[in-house]
Design an enzyme around this catalytic site. Structure first.
Site, PDB file in Angstrom:
ATOM      1  N   SER A 593       0.892  -1.136   0.021  1.00 35.82           N
ATOM      2  CA  SER A 593      -0.075   0.079   0.051  1.00 35.82           C
ATOM      3  C   SER A 593       0.977   1.234   0.004  1.00 35.82           C
ATOM      4  O   SER A 593       1.772   1.298  -1.007  1.00 35.82           O
ATOM      5  CB  SER A 593      -0.968  -0.156   1.171  1.00 35.82           C
ATOM      6  OG  SER A 593      -2.071   0.949   1.104  1.00 35.82           O
ATOM      7  N   ASP A 668      -8.978  -4.851  -6.222  1.00 32.19           N
ATOM      8  CA  ASP A 668      -8.716  -3.724  -5.306  1.00 32.19           C
ATOM      9  C   ASP A 668      -9.414  -2.358  -5.454  1.00 32.19           C
ATOM     10  O   ASP A 668      -9.239  -1.755  -6.507  1.00 32.19           O
ATOM     11  CB  ASP A 668      -7.020  -3.644  -5.478  1.00 32.19           C
ATOM     12  CG  ASP A 668      -6.376  -2.639  -4.096  1.00 32.19           C
ATOM     13  OD1 ASP A 668      -7.083  -1.961  -3.559  1.00 32.19           O
ATOM     14  OD2 ASP A 668      -5.298  -2.735  -3.885  1.00 32.19           O
ATOM     15  N   HIS A 700      -7.400  -5.224  -1.653  1.00 34.54           N
ATOM     16  CA  HIS A 700      -6.247  -4.595  -1.335  1.00 34.54           C
ATOM     17  C   HIS A 700      -5.351  -5.464  -0.391  1.00 34.54           C
ATOM     18  O   HIS A 700      -4.214  -5.360  -0.544  1.00 34.54           O
ATOM     19  CB  HIS A 700      -6.557  -3.294  -0.371  1.00 34.54           C
ATOM     20  CG  HIS A 700      -5.345  -2.419  -0.421  1.00 34.54           C
ATOM     21  ND1 HIS A 700      -4.666  -2.081  -1.455  1.00 34.54           N
ATOM     22  CD2 HIS A 700      -5.030  -1.823   0.828  1.00 34.54           C
ATOM     23  CE1 HIS A 700      -3.745  -1.211  -0.733  1.00 34.54           C
ATOM     24  NE2 HIS A 700      -3.650  -1.213   0.382  1.00 34.54           N
TER      25      HIS A 700
END
Length: 723
Positions: A593, A668, A700
Site C-alpha cells: 500500500s 482492489d 487490497h
C-alpha cells in the site's frame, strides 16, 4: 564411551527436533499457534469488582472477583446459552460454535449480544444470573450494520435503505430509495476517513435516529472486474479520485413517533465532510463537525434535531496543512452542559473540556502524551481514564486526569504496552502488559493499597519450538537532524558478526500506521522473523509521517508525499551500511500500500542503493488515489501540480535498475489496479524489465490461505535476486 556418544546424539536430536524455524505456513497462522497465554476478551463486570473473559476453547464465559481472591469460576457456557435461547425462541434453530464474546453490559446481571439462528439474526438481552432470555428482536440474516436503541429497536440496512425492527416485531421502512447511487445509513461514507465507523446513531432515549444520506450519483463509475463468472462481470464502484467530483453527504433525522424525516441544514458547499456526529443527552439537538473539502477548516456545530436548523457554531479549527477530526465528543455523565473533545491541533491528540456554549473550560493535556483511547469516567464522574502514548511513540501507559484541575496521574509505569481497564468504582486496574522481553503479564492492581495480583505470567511460547532471531530496537535521527526516529533490526538466525548478510527493509511510512512498538515481538510480523531465519537482516524504520508521534511529525509531508519519508529511510540505509555484517550490495525493500509506494519510490529514486524490491498494492501516482485521503496530504492536482509530478513514479520508471516484483489484488477498491498497470506500461516503454503478479480474487490485501502463497512468492523473489 559408546553410550555417552549415543546420549549426546540423542540430546542433539531432541534439540533439533523441537527447536526450528517457522514454516512458510506459519508466517500466516503462527500468530495464533504461538500466541502467549492470555485472558480472551477480558473486561470488568458492570458495577462489580469482577472481571469476565472467554475460555480458551471459546465455550465458556469465566469470572474472577475480589470477594473470592480472584479465583476462576464459570459464569455461563455456550451449551447452556444455546439451550436457553432454544427454549425462549422455540421456532428457531441455534448452533452456537462459541460464546458470543462481543456482548455489552446492560446491568450487572444482564448482557446484550447478537446471534445468528438458522432463519434470522437475533438481538438478545440475557440474564446471566437467572439464565434466561429477557427478550429478543429478530431481523433477517442479511441485515447489515445494525444499530440497537435503548428500547431494543434495531435499525439495519437492506442494500442502500434503512429499516427498523421494533421490539414488538413490527417493521418500519425509514428510506425507500430505488437509485443505488443514494446510500442511506452506511458507515462507508467519506471512505471511512475522519474517524467514521458507523452511519446511524440513536439518540439516548431511542426516539430519533440520525443517519448519513450519501448521494454519489454524480461520481463516475469505476470498473472492478470479477473473473469468477463464466463471462467476466464488471462490478462498478464509486471511486472519486483526487481533484474530481466527489460524493455529497447530508445528515438526516428520523422521528420514530411521527415517522417524519428532517434534513440537518449543514449548508453549502455540498462537497464537504460531516463527522463527529454526537447527540446531546436530551435528544433535542445534535452536534456535527463540518470540514471543508480542502480539509483545513473545521466548524463544530450544534443543530436543532426537530427542525434541522443551525443553533450555533461552538468553535472552529484551522490549519495551514490539514485538520483531521477523529473522535466524537463525550458528555460528562449527569452534566449535559459539559463535554470532552479530542484534537491534535496543538501538536498532540489530547483532551479538552468544553461547555456547550463553546467555551474551553480546561485543557486536559499532559506533556507530550498522545491520547490513544478514552477509557471512561471515574465513579464520581470527576476524572477520566485514558491510554496514552509515551516514550517517543513506543509505550502505552494508563493515565487519570481530574476534570476540574487538570491534574494528571500516570497509573502504570513499566516501560512497554499496557492495555488497561479500570473497575466501575476505580478500586482496581486490570492491566495486560507486554514489552520486547515480556510475552504477556496480566495482573489486578489495587489503586489504594498498590497490591498486585498476578493472573497470568505467560512464558515465551517459542521456547523449545522456534529459534527466534534476536530483536533490537534502535534510535536514529531524521534527515533534518532534529527528530529521533524508532527503528527495529532482526538479526539473522545463528548470527555471525564476521559474515556479510543481505538486508530486507520492510517499510510502510504512511499515516495511521506504526511498525515499531515496545511490545512482544516489537511489532514485527511473523514473515519478518521468517526472513531473518532465512539469513536476512530485517530492518524497519518509522519515518516522519508515521503514527503515534503527533501532528507536527506528519505536517512536514504536506503537498510532497514521499520526499521526507524517503530521506528518513535513507538514514536507515546509512545505519545499515555502517554495520560490518551488512552486505551493502544486497539491500532489498518490501512494502504494501503506502509501503508499496515507498518501495517503488526508493528503487526508482535511488537506483544505486537497492538490488531488489517487492511492492504490494502500490500507489504509483496520487492522482489515481481517492479524494479524502489523497487531498488531505497533497491537496488537489489542480492546486499542487508540482507536488503530484514529483511524487509520481510514472516518469521514474526509466531509472529502475533493481529487480522489482509488483503484486496487486485484481479487485482492489482501495489502491485501484490502474496504478500498477500504468507503471508496468511505463516500464515497458522505458525498456525496463519488471515482474508483475495478480491475485485474481482479492481486494487490497491478500487474505486466507492465498496469503501463504503470497509470502512464499515474496521469499522466493528475495532468495532468487538478493540472497
Amino acid at each position: 564411551m559408546r553410550k555417552i556418544i549415543i546420549s549426546a546424539f540423542a540430546l542433539f536430536f531432541h534439540l533439533v527436533s523441537f527447536s526450528q524455524n517457522f514454516t512458510i505456513e506459519e508466517t500466516v497462522t503462527g500468530s495464533r499457534k504461538y500466541a502467549p497465554e492470555n485472558l480472551l476478551f477480558s473486561q470488568w463486570k458492570k458495577n462489580e469488582n469482577a472481571i469476565v473473559y472467554v475460555s480458551k476453547d471459546f465455550q465458556s464465559l469465566l469470572e474472577r472477583n475480589d470477594s473470592d481472591n480472584w479465583k476462576e469460576h464459570t459464569l455461563a457456557s455456550t451449551s447452556e446459552l444455546s439451550k436457553n435461547l432454544q427454549a425462549a425462541i422455540p421456532n428457531e434453530t441455534f448452533e452456537l460454535r462459541f460464546f458470543p464474546y462481543n456482548f455489552n453490559w446492560e446491568t450487572k446481571e444482564v448482557i446484550s449480544f447478537d446471534v445468528d439462528g438458522k432463519s434470522n439474526k437475533y438481538f438478545v438481552h440475557y440474564n446471566l444470573k437467572n439464565k434466561k432470555v429477557i427478550h429478543s428482536v429478530a431481523t433477517p440474516l442479511t441485515a447489515n450494520e445494525p444499530a440497537v436503541s435503548k428500547n431494543s429497536d434495531v435499525a439495519w440496512l437492506e442494500d442502500n435503505n434503512i429499516k427498523i425492527t421494533r421490539q414488538d416485531g413490527s417493521s418500519i421502512s425509514v428510506t425507500n430509495d430505488s437509485n443505488k447511487g443514494i446510500v442511506n445509513g452506511s458507515s462507508y461514507v467519506h471512505r471511512q476517513e475522519f474517524g467514521i465507523h458507523k452511519g446511524m446513531w440513536w439518540n439516548e432515549n431511542g426516539t430519533k435516529l440520525a443517519y448519513y444520506r450519501k448521494d454519489e450519483t454524480m461520481v463516475g463509475d469505476y470498473p472492478i472486474i470479477n473473473w469468477n463468472e463464466r463471462e467476466a462481470v464488471n462490478n462498478n464502484i464509486k471511486y472519486p479520485m483526487a481533484g474530481m467530483k466527489s460524493e455529497e453527504v447530508t445528515l438526516q433525522v428520523f422521528d420514530l413517533k411521527t415517522q417524519n424525516t428532517v434534513q440537518i441544514q449543514t449548508g453549502e458547499p455540498k462537497e464537504q465532510y460531516l463527522t463527529m456526529v454526537s447527540w446531546h443527552p436530551n435528544g433535542k439537538s445534535i452536534f456535527i463537525g463540518v470540514l471543508n473539502r480542502e480539509q483545513n477548516h473545521l466548524r463544530f456545530n450544534q443543530y436543532n434535531a426537530q427542525t434541522g436548523a443551525l443553533i450555533k457554531t461552538l468553535f472552529e479549527e484551522k490549519s495551514l496543512t490539514w485538520v483531521e477530526p477523529q473522535h466524537t465528543i463525550i458528555f460528562v455523565p449527569n452534566d449535559p452542559e459539559q463535554f470532552i473533545y479530542q484534537t491534535d491541533n496543538n501538536g498532540y491528540n489530547q483532551m479538552y473540556l468544553y461547555s456547550i456554549s463553546g467555551k474551553l473550560i480546561k485543557d486536559l493535556g499532559f506533556k507530550d502524551v498522545i491520547v490513544q483511547e478514552f477509557l471512561g469516567f471515574s465513579s464520581d464522574n470527576k476524572s477520566v481514564y485514558y491510554t496514552g502514548i509515551t516514550n517517543q511513540g513506543l509505550d502505552r501507559q494508563l493515565f487519570n486526569v481530574v476534570l476540574k484541575s487538570g491534574k494528571t496521574t500516570q497509573l502504570t509505569s513499566d516501560s512497554g504496552t499496557h492495555l488497561a481497564a479500570v473497575s466501575s468504582d476505580g478500586k482496581y486496574i486490570l492491566d495486560t502488559f507486554s514489552n520486547t522481553e515480556t510475552p504477556n503479564k496480566i495482573e489486578i492492581l489495587n489503586t489504594k493499597t498498590k497490591k498486585e495480583t498476578v493472573l497470568v505470567n505467560a512464558q515465551n511460547p517459542f521456547t523449545g519450538k522456534i529459534d527466534l532471531p534476536k530483536t533490537e530496537l534502535v534510535t536514529l535521527t531524521s534527515a533534518d537532524g532534529k527528530t529521533p526516529l524508532n527503528g527495529r533490526i532482526l538479526y539473522p538466525a545463528n548470527f555471525d558478526p564476521t559474515r556479510k548478510y543481505p538486508v530486507m527493509i520492510y517499510v510502510y511510512g504512511g499515516s495511521h500506521a506504526q511498525l515499531i512498538k515496545n511490545k512482544w515481538l516489537a511489532g514485527a510480523a511473523f514473515f519478518d522473523y521468517y526472513m531473518a531465519q532465512q539469513g536476512y537482516v530485517v530492518f524497519s524504520l518509522d519515518n516522519r509521517g508515521s503514527e503515534a508521534r503527533g501532528k507536527h511529525f506528519c505536517d512536514v509531508n504536506h503537498r510532497q508525499l514521499g520526499i521526507n519519508e524517503m530521506a528518513d529511510q535513507l538514514k536507515g540505509v546509512e545505519f545499515l551500511k555502517s554495520k560490518t555484517f551488512v552486505d551493502s550490495d544486497r539491500i532489498g525493500v518490501f512494502g504494501w500500500s503506502f509501503g508499496g509506494f515507498m518501495t517503488t519510490s526508493l528503487l526508482t529514486t535511488y537506483p544505486e542503493l537497492f538490488k531488489t524490491g517487492v511492492a504490494g498494492g502500490p500507489v504509483i501516482d496520487w492522482k489515481y488515489y481517492e479524494v479524502m485521503y489523497g487531498e488531505r496530504y497533497m491537496d488537489t492536482p489542480q492546486e499542487n501540480p508540482e507536488g503530484y509530478e514529483k511524487a509520481s513514479l510514472l516518469n521514474k520508471a526509466t531509472n529502475l535498475k533493481a529487480r522489482l516484483l509488483v503484486i496487486h489484488g485484481a479487485q482492489d477498491p482501495v489502491v485501484v489496479q490502474q496504478n500498477s498497470m500504468n507503471f508496468i506500461e511505463a516500464c515497458i516503454k522505458a525498456g525496463k524489465q519488471v515482474d508483475y503478479f495478480l491475485y485474481p480474487n482479492h481486494e487490497h490485501n491478500v487474505r486466507g490461505t492465498d496469503r501463504i502463497h503470497m509470502y512464499a512468492k515474496i521469499a522466493d523473489y528475495f532468495n532468487t535476486f538478493l540472497k
